[in-house]
Design an enzyme around this catalytic site. Sequence first.
Site, PDB file in Angstrom:
ATOM      1  N   HIS A   1       0.865  -1.176   0.000  1.00 46.68           N
ATOM      2  CA  HIS A   1       0.000   0.000   0.000  1.00 46.68           C
ATOM      3  C   HIS A   1       0.908   1.234   0.000  1.00 46.68           C
ATOM      4  CE1 HIS A   1      -2.807   2.963   1.730  1.00 46.68           C
ATOM      5  NE2 HIS A   1      -3.793   2.117   1.476  1.00 46.68           N
TER       6      HIS A   1
ATOM      7  N   ASP B   1       3.116  -4.525   8.021  1.00 39.18           N
ATOM      8  CA  ASP B   1       1.888  -3.734   7.910  1.00 39.18           C
ATOM      9  C   ASP B   1       0.730  -4.718   8.000  1.00 39.18           C
ATOM     10  OD1 ASP B   1      -0.427  -2.587   6.952  1.00 39.18           O
ATOM     11  OD2 ASP B   1       0.435  -1.857   5.079  1.00 39.18           O
TER      12      ASP B   1
ATOM     13  N   GLN C   1      -4.465  -5.230   6.937  1.00 47.86           N
ATOM     14  CA  GLN C   1      -5.440  -6.110   6.280  1.00 47.86           C
ATOM     15  C   GLN C   1      -5.433  -7.516   6.868  1.00 47.86           C
ATOM     16  OE1 GLN C   1      -7.652  -5.112   4.167  1.00 47.86           O
ATOM     17  NE2 GLN C   1      -6.849  -3.059   3.771  1.00 47.86           N
TER      18      GLN C   1
ATOM     19  N   LYS D   1     -10.472  -0.878  10.589  1.00 50.83           N
ATOM     20  CA  LYS D   1     -10.657  -2.040   9.713  1.00 50.83           C
ATOM     21  C   LYS D   1     -11.010  -3.286  10.525  1.00 50.83           C
ATOM     22  CE  LYS D   1      -7.231  -0.430   6.353  1.00 50.83           C
ATOM     23  NZ  LYS D   1      -8.009   0.227   5.292  1.00 50.83           N
TER      24      LYS D   1
ATOM     25  N   CYS E   1      -4.867   2.522  -3.689  1.00 51.92           N
ATOM     26  CA  CYS E   1      -3.614   3.027  -3.106  1.00 51.92           C
ATOM     27  C   CYS E   1      -2.457   2.052  -3.296  1.00 51.92           C
ATOM     28  CB  CYS E   1      -3.769   3.362  -1.621  1.00 51.92           C
ATOM     29  SG  CYS E   1      -4.860   4.737  -1.335  1.00 51.92           S
TER      30      CYS E   1
END
Lengths: 423, 146
Positions: free
Chosen positions: A139, A216, A219, A242, A380
Amino acid sequence: MNTVLKTAHISFDGLDQEDVVDRIRADFPALSLTVNNHPLVYLDNAASSQKPIQVIERISRYYSTEHSNVHRGVHDLSQRATEYYESSRDIIRDFIGARSRTEIIFTKGTTDSINLVAQSFARPILNPGDEILVTHLEHHSNIVPWQLVCQQTGAELKVVAIHDDGSIDYDDFEQSLSERTRLIAIAHVSNSLGTIIPVKRIISDAHGLGIPVLVDGAQAVPHMQIDVSDLDVDFYCFSGHKMYGPTGIGILYGKEQFLEKMPPYQGGGDMIESVSFAGTTYNDLPHKFEAGTPNIAGAIGLGTAAEYMNQIGFEFISEYEAKLLERATDRLSQIEGLRFIGTAENKASVVSFLLRDSHPYDVATLLDKFGIAVRSGHHCTQPVMSRLGIPGTVRASFAFYNTMDEIDVLAESLQKSSRILFS
Amino acid sequence: MGPKATISEVGEEIVEEFNFFEDWMGRYEHLIDLGRSLSLIDNQYRTDDYRIRGCQAQVWLRASFQNGNIVFTADSDALITKGLVALLVRVLNNRKPIDVLNADLNFLDKIQMKEHLSPTRKNGLDAMIRQIRLYAVGFMQTSQAS
């Protein structure tokens, strides 16, 4: 030590999966909305998930009867606000299996967490010619902070290649490691394609060479149980919104050995021990990285969201979301001219696709007319899109509150959209 | 041939045309058909110079000044956006700059397409309308100077 504060427990005993999902859906007010005269089918969970009533009510209760500034007052309300804020840190520590509560930093979100590490960890150790390694899947939030720190230090950003199916080219990863690699920053799950990256293997290989790894996890956290101790990850970043929590709050997990040595990211109140014009000494972890009045309501709401996910249970979440993905893959593959983008073997519950030669904007616009919320565009991740030679995709991302029926509605609406576009 | 229809007359014509369809699917199919029939911008102008950047869909717009009127050619890479571009060109093409500036685009509301003009849609259409107005101002100044 399990410090999770239990609230009303959701009992699923004796219920089949469909009943469980019905029960869960009743917790989410937004899922009863009507959009464009259709019941809302919310499939934009990778962008942001909806919020359960437990989180909404927790934030409301905080502002109604528990609010005061934290870490400041001796008065009762301030003590209480501090207690709830700090116990939320304990919940999160437990949620991701961190060893110590001092390793849990409240941030604004994943982007903020990554920027903190870029500026406080990477910047002081980088010299010209040093390298930071990312992948082609990242991302923009896991690219731009590193580009900035590279500009500041003369370091270089190296990019690990991906295969056409959206998986990492592991050979290229291994070849990209060098004695100049100072940090690897990598997504756990690709936001645009859903690929699950083998981060545990990457971390183990990187540590073999003494290279720290930032993951990261924005997600990943909504879909799978994260255990930072088991992963042995050095930094793990994720966002509240999220994972069914509030916006504007996120987490940076960092190993204490690194956080201790890192200079503060921002200066302000609460992050200091003592201030004078001759010099300032800083507060202990985790407060050193939480300058100013924090997002107290957000942190408390995030704790409630983590408890909510724990109550549903990751066993149910993984198993059910895998079924959603399977159903979506099956139903959508029957649509003429539909092409999946991202077909790696290990995927989170995300499908990215294109419908013949149509523009993702057209498909998403028509789906919206049918009450279906999906995301269109480059998500993104412009480097992924240019690598695959496409302007963008339509992305449907599923959460544990989505139903098999909703996937059928998506498939039927895509058929109808196809007729409108290509009649 | 009678006198040329005004901008509002063409707008009303479009409203009548869209009223013919009973549901939104019919209206969108018609919109997409209109986009397909739009004479494309010359490839030589399908460049960054003429591109109006939308985050999601791209629009290209070129204007020239001929006999006191502005002539627009335009294109988009998304069909729905292209249909809306076709409607705007149909209404505003070959008009005096002052008429373009004063144009009432209410017909888009009446055919329930106005939502596409919102800047939050990021499809380049609101920027296209701004660019159309800028062209009109520019050509008006050119014609007054000459």
